[in-house]
Design a protein around this motif. Structure first.
Motif, short mmCIF file in Angstrom:
data_model
loop_
_atom_site.label_atom_id
_atom_site.label_comp_id
_atom_site.label_asym_id
_atom_site.label_seq_id
_atom_site.Cartn_x
_atom_site.Cartn_y
_atom_site.Cartn_z
N ARG A 71 0.85 -1.34 -0.13
CA ARG A 71 -0.03 -0.12 -0.02
C ARG A 71 0.86 1.34 -0.17
N PRO A 72 1.01 1.99 -0.99
CA PRO A 72 1.81 3.23 -1.18
C PRO A 72 1.03 4.34 -0.54
N VAL A 73 1.92 5.10 0.41
CA VAL A 73 1.18 6.11 1.20
C VAL A 73 2.17 7.60 0.91
N VAL A 74 1.29 8.25 0.23
CA VAL A 74 2.05 9.70 -0.46
C VAL A 74 1.95 10.63 0.51
N VAL A 111 -0.24 14.32 -10.96
CA VAL A 111 0.79 13.51 -11.53
C VAL A 111 0.85 12.10 -10.72
N PHE A 112 0.67 12.00 -9.31
CA PHE A 112 0.73 10.74 -8.72
C PHE A 112 -0.48 9.78 -9.23
N GLU A 113 -1.57 10.48 -9.91
CA GLU A 113 -2.72 9.65 -10.21
C GLU A 113 -2.34 8.97 -11.52
N PHE A 118 -5.59 5.29 -6.64
CA PHE A 118 -6.23 5.48 -5.37
C PHE A 118 -7.60 5.14 -5.11
N GLY A 119 -7.67 4.96 -3.66
CA GLY A 119 -9.04 4.39 -3.32
C GLY A 119 -8.87 4.22 -1.95
N ASP A 120 -10.04 3.09 -1.49
CA ASP A 120 -10.13 2.74 -0.05
C ASP A 120 -9.87 1.54 0.21
N GLY A 121 -9.30 0.66 -1.06
CA GLY A 121 -8.93 -0.75 -0.62
C GLY A 121 -7.58 -0.87 0.01
N PRO A 122 -7.46 -2.28 0.37
CA PRO A 122 -6.29 -2.38 1.23
C PRO A 122 -4.83 -1.99 0.41
N THR A 123 -4.83 -2.15 -0.64
CA THR A 123 -3.66 -1.82 -1.44
C THR A 123 -3.91 -0.48 -2.23
N ASP A 124 -4.90 0.37 -2.15
CA ASP A 124 -4.77 1.29 -2.68
C ASP A 124 -4.16 2.51 -2.24
N ALA A 125 -3.81 3.28 -2.93
CA ALA A 125 -2.80 4.57 -2.56
C ALA A 125 -3.72 5.44 -1.84
N VAL A 126 -2.99 6.19 -0.90
CA VAL A 126 -3.59 7.42 -0.16
C VAL A 126 -2.57 8.52 -0.23
N MET A 127 -3.23 9.76 -0.08
CA MET A 127 -2.33 11.10 -0.05
C MET A 127 -2.64 11.72 1.10
#
Length: 418
Positions: A71-74, A111-113, A118-127
């Protein structure tokens, strides 16, 4: 870390593609990445409306994490941008208003998009904006809770501080606190979002290790750090720096054509390395491209440019950029996708070719333009002009209302007198 045999998809991929420089607790991190979802973060300060290509290796690391099931966290540094990272700097950064910082963050997110889901799933990215917690601390509270975990002795030993002092450049107390703030970021992210990994460039190693130590010391929980090697070109230059300035990632700051050209103009020895780091091309394909020599290496460079530009701007923009470049440099045709600059007619018609080339950004000075012309490298409408003092005439403007200028085999600009 080249002699370490990793078992997780994440670390083995990073190792095979050349991302890894240093890792804390490598065996622990490898086991965690193999066992389940690892949440990892990288921080980016919002000092401009766009990141540049020097940040791209970090963005790609987050992409690799997500591709491997992590899960990437920006982290956008809405709080730390107010202080400014002293790493690698000889002077303090100018202070920005809250409004400017938030505007920059909104622009950078686009750019990150392109690289992350991105989303709410367990491996979705968050900023996440670290201003959420950093601006909430009271000064005494911050010092009481975290100041005791940092010694001035150790902070003075870190390169970001030591180099500034050795150069006798002033370092404000504000900047001196940056390491504490970044370390607290890791602690807050671990508590709020179960983030266990911080990644960054090798110049961030001291800050990252401080954060890892803080999480382990205060909450007695697993925390890891990973850095990428300092990235330079084969000739020793800094990645992403050109004579024209920074290679921006936002299309508003740099066109897809110029971005494609940046990769197309990579040095021969860098092509394979850049393919591994900045594209999703399979490693077997990259090995085949690395085997090309002579004029054939240009096909590998085009493949690099295509793949890198497609990731950022999309396949259509990459194809248009390639068609425009091949048309202009190989067939002598023009395209609307070529870089164009509008200049007042009085600064073009009747002006020296050298001056117009410099005004168009093809050369750094009139002297450089004249020397380029003498060597046969300055072209006006595809004709080599040996005399940089040659005056531009109205008849040089073509039916489309532009003049085609080229410096060497790699730089081109259409000048439109208005």
């Amino acid at each position: 870390m080249s002699d370490t045999s990793f078992q997780s998809d994440f670390l083995s991929t990073l190792q095979a593609r050349g991302y890894i420089h240093q890792v804390t607790h490598p065996a622990e991190l490898d086991a965690a990445a193999k066992a389940g979802v690892v949440a990892g973060y990288i921080g980016f300060d919002a000092t401009a409306p766009s990141l540049h290509v020097g940040s791209l290796i970090q963005i790609m690391m987050l992409r690799r994490l997500q591709q491997a099931g992590g899960r990437p966290v920006v982290i956008m540094g809405g709080g730390t941008t107010k202080v400014g990272d002293p790493t690698g700097k000889d002077a303090s950064r100018p202070q920005l208003t809250d409004e400017t910082i938030q505007s920059n963050i909104a622009s950078i997110k686009t750019v990150f998009e392109k690289f992350l889901v991105f989303g709410d799933g367990p491996t979705d990215a968050v900023m996440i904006d670290n201003d959420e917690w950093l601006s909430k601390y009271g000064y005494v509270e911050f010092l009481r809770d975290y100041g005791t975990h940092f010694t001035v002795n150790r902070m003075l030993a870190f390169n970001s501080v030591k180099l500034r002092l050795e150069r006798e450049q002033p370092m404000t107390f504000l900047e001196f606190n940056y390491m504490l703030m970044q370390s607290v970021d890791f602690l807050e992210l671990n508590r709020r979002h179960n983030v266990t990994l911080q990644m960054g460039g090798s110049d961030q190693w001291g800050n990252i290790v401080s954060g890892v130590d803080l999480v382990r010391r205060v909450d007695h929980k697993a925390a890891f750090g990973l850095t990428t090697p300092l990235l330079t070109t084969a000739s020793g230059g800094k990645m992403g720096k050109t004579a024209q300035g920074a290679v921006w990632l936002n299309a508003e700051q740099l066109s897809p054509y110029d971005y494609w050209q940046f990769w197309r103009n990579a040095e021969d020895a860098d092509v394979g390395k850049f393919m591994k780091l900045f594209t999703d091309l399979p490693l077997d394909d990259i090995v085949a491209f690395e085997a090309l020599h002579g004029a054939d290496i240009n096909e590998a460079k085009k493949a690099l440019a295509d793949a890198a530009t497609t990731l950022l701007h999309g396949a259509e923009a990459a194809a248009a950029a390639r068609a425009a470049a091949e048309g202009a440099f190989e067939r002598g045709t023009l395209s609307v996708d070529l870089p164009t600059i509008d200049l007042p007619s009085g600064e073009v018609i009747g002006a020296m070719l050298a001056a117009v080339a410099t005004r168009a950004g093809l050369t750094a000075s009139n002297g450089e333009a004249r020397r380029l012309a003498q060597g046969g490298g300055l072209r006006l409408n595809d004709e080599a002009i040996a005399d940089g003092a040659r005056l531009i005439e109205a008849s040089d403007v073509n039916a489309d209302g532009v003049i085609k200028l080229a410096a060497g085999k790699k730089k081109l600009m259409l000048v439109r007198p208005i």
